[in-house]
Motif scaffolding. Sequence first.
Motif, PDB file in Angstrom:
ATOM      1  N   ASP A   1      59.857 -64.834   1.801  1.00  0.00           N
ATOM      2  CA  ASP A   1      58.446 -64.651   1.719  1.00  0.00           C
ATOM      3  C   ASP A   1      57.794 -65.396   3.014  1.00  0.00           C
ATOM      4  O   ASP A   1      58.048 -66.319   3.200  1.00  0.00           O
TER       5      ASP A   1
ATOM      6  N   ASN B   1      57.739 -54.245   3.348  1.00  0.00           N
ATOM      7  CA  ASN B   1      58.416 -53.098   3.372  1.00  0.00           C
ATOM      8  C   ASN B   1      57.845 -52.053   4.055  1.00  0.00           C
ATOM      9  O   ASN B   1      58.643 -51.140   4.771  1.00  0.00           O
TER      10      ASN B   1
ATOM     11  N   GLU C   1      62.729 -59.062   5.955  1.00  0.00           N
ATOM     12  CA  GLU C   1      63.119 -57.581   5.420  1.00  0.00           C
ATOM     13  C   GLU C   1      63.849 -57.837   4.269  1.00  0.00           C
ATOM     14  O   GLU C   1      63.887 -56.744   3.457  1.00  0.00           O
ATOM     15  N   SER C   2      64.656 -58.667   3.869  1.00  0.00           N
ATOM     16  CA  SER C   2      65.561 -59.020   2.854  1.00  0.00           C
ATOM     17  C   SER C   2      64.607 -59.758   1.715  1.00  0.00           C
ATOM     18  O   SER C   2      65.444 -59.860   0.439  1.00  0.00           O
ATOM     19  N   GLY C   3      63.225 -59.815   1.658  1.00  0.00           N
ATOM     20  CA  GLY C   3      62.607 -60.230   0.711  1.00  0.00           C
ATOM     21  C   GLY C   3      61.938 -61.814   0.573  1.00  0.00           C
ATOM     22  O   GLY C   3      61.321 -62.024   0.004  1.00  0.00           O
TER      23      GLY C   3
ATOM     24  N   ARG D   1      54.546 -53.391  -0.876  1.00  0.00           N
ATOM     25  CA  ARG D   1      54.491 -54.975   0.126  1.00  0.00           C
ATOM     26  C   ARG D   1      54.527 -54.521   1.475  1.00  0.00           C
ATOM     27  O   ARG D   1      54.970 -53.683   1.977  1.00  0.00           O
TER      28      ARG D   1
END
Length: 95
Positions: free
Chosen positions: A39, A4, A35-37, A1
Amino acid sequence: RIVNELEAMRQARGWTQEELAAKACVSRMTVSRVESGFDPRLSTVWDLTRALGLELVLVPRELTREVQGFIQSGGRILGQPPGVDAPKSIVDLLR
Protein backbone atom coordinates in the motif's frame (compact mmCIF):
# COMPACT_ATOMS: atom_id res chain seq x y z
CA ARG A 1 -7.17 -0.90 -7.85
CA ILE A 2 -5.21 2.08 -9.03
CA VAL A 3 -1.87 0.30 -8.67
CA ASN A 4 -3.06 -2.33 -11.17
CA GLU A 5 -3.86 0.46 -13.62
CA LEU A 6 -0.44 2.02 -13.10
CA GLU A 7 1.30 -1.30 -13.75
CA ALA A 8 -0.82 -1.90 -16.87
CA MET A 9 0.02 1.58 -18.16
CA ARG A 10 3.73 1.05 -17.51
CA GLN A 11 3.63 -2.22 -19.41
CA ALA A 12 1.60 -0.70 -22.26
CA ARG A 13 4.33 1.92 -22.67
CA GLY A 14 6.92 -0.84 -22.74
CA TRP A 15 8.75 0.59 -19.73
CA THR A 16 10.63 -1.45 -17.19
CA GLN A 17 10.13 -0.81 -13.50
CA GLU A 18 13.52 0.85 -13.51
CA GLU A 19 12.52 3.25 -16.32
CA LEU A 20 9.33 4.26 -14.52
CA ALA A 21 11.25 4.69 -11.28
CA ALA A 22 13.75 7.02 -12.96
CA LYS A 23 10.98 9.13 -14.54
CA ALA A 24 9.08 9.31 -11.23
CA CYS A 25 12.22 9.99 -9.14
CA VAL A 26 11.60 6.98 -6.91
CA SER A 27 13.56 3.77 -6.48
CA ARG A 28 12.96 0.67 -8.57
CA MET A 29 12.23 -1.11 -5.30
CA THR A 30 9.39 1.35 -4.64
CA VAL A 31 7.83 0.57 -8.04
CA SER A 32 8.25 -3.15 -7.40
CA ARG A 33 6.66 -2.94 -3.97
CA VAL A 34 3.71 -0.89 -5.25
CA GLU A 35 3.10 -3.33 -8.10
CA SER A 36 3.32 -6.32 -5.75
CA GLY A 37 0.53 -4.98 -3.57
CA PHE A 38 2.29 -2.88 -0.96
CA ASP A 39 0.00 0.00 0.00
CA PRO A 40 1.83 3.11 -1.24
CA ARG A 41 1.72 6.66 0.03
CA LEU A 42 -0.47 9.04 -1.94
CA SER A 43 2.62 11.05 -2.87
CA THR A 44 4.16 7.94 -4.44
CA VAL A 45 1.00 7.25 -6.45
CA TRP A 46 1.04 10.90 -7.53
CA ASP A 47 4.68 10.65 -8.67
CA LEU A 48 4.07 7.44 -10.63
CA THR A 49 0.90 8.81 -12.18
CA ARG A 50 2.58 12.00 -13.35
CA ALA A 51 5.57 10.08 -14.75
CA LEU A 52 3.13 8.04 -16.85
CA GLY A 53 1.56 11.21 -18.22
CA LEU A 54 -1.67 10.77 -16.29
CA GLU A 55 -3.61 13.00 -13.94
CA LEU A 56 -4.93 11.76 -10.63
CA VAL A 57 -8.45 13.13 -10.25
CA LEU A 58 -10.71 12.77 -7.24
CA VAL A 59 -14.40 12.57 -8.09
CA PRO A 60 -17.32 12.60 -5.67
CA ARG A 61 -18.62 9.04 -5.42
CA GLU A 62 -22.11 10.01 -6.57
CA LEU A 63 -20.67 11.44 -9.81
CA THR A 64 -18.33 8.57 -10.65
CA ARG A 65 -20.67 6.92 -13.14
CA GLU A 66 -21.35 10.16 -15.01
CA VAL A 67 -17.67 11.12 -15.15
CA GLN A 68 -16.69 7.66 -16.41
CA GLY A 69 -19.39 7.86 -19.08
CA PHE A 70 -18.26 11.32 -20.12
CA ILE A 71 -14.64 10.20 -20.44
CA GLN A 72 -15.57 7.02 -22.32
CA SER A 73 -17.74 9.01 -24.71
CA GLY A 74 -14.75 11.15 -25.66
CA GLY A 75 -16.20 14.27 -24.10
CA ARG A 76 -19.60 14.01 -25.72
CA ILE A 77 -22.59 14.82 -23.59
CA LEU A 78 -24.41 11.58 -22.91
CA GLY A 79 -27.85 11.54 -24.45
CA GLN A 80 -26.86 14.35 -26.77
CA PRO A 81 -29.21 14.41 -29.77
CA PRO A 82 -27.50 13.61 -33.08
CA GLY A 83 -27.59 15.76 -36.16
CA VAL A 84 -26.95 19.30 -37.28
CA ASP A 85 -28.97 20.85 -34.44
CA ALA A 86 -27.02 18.98 -31.74
CA PRO A 87 -25.01 21.14 -29.35
CA LYS A 88 -21.25 20.97 -29.82
CA SER A 89 -19.43 18.59 -27.53
CA ILE A 90 -16.55 19.71 -25.37
CA VAL A 91 -14.29 17.89 -27.83
CA ASP A 92 -15.58 20.02 -30.71
CA LEU A 93 -15.26 23.21 -28.67
CA LEU A 94 -11.60 22.50 -27.83
CA ARG A 95 -10.55 22.00 -31.46
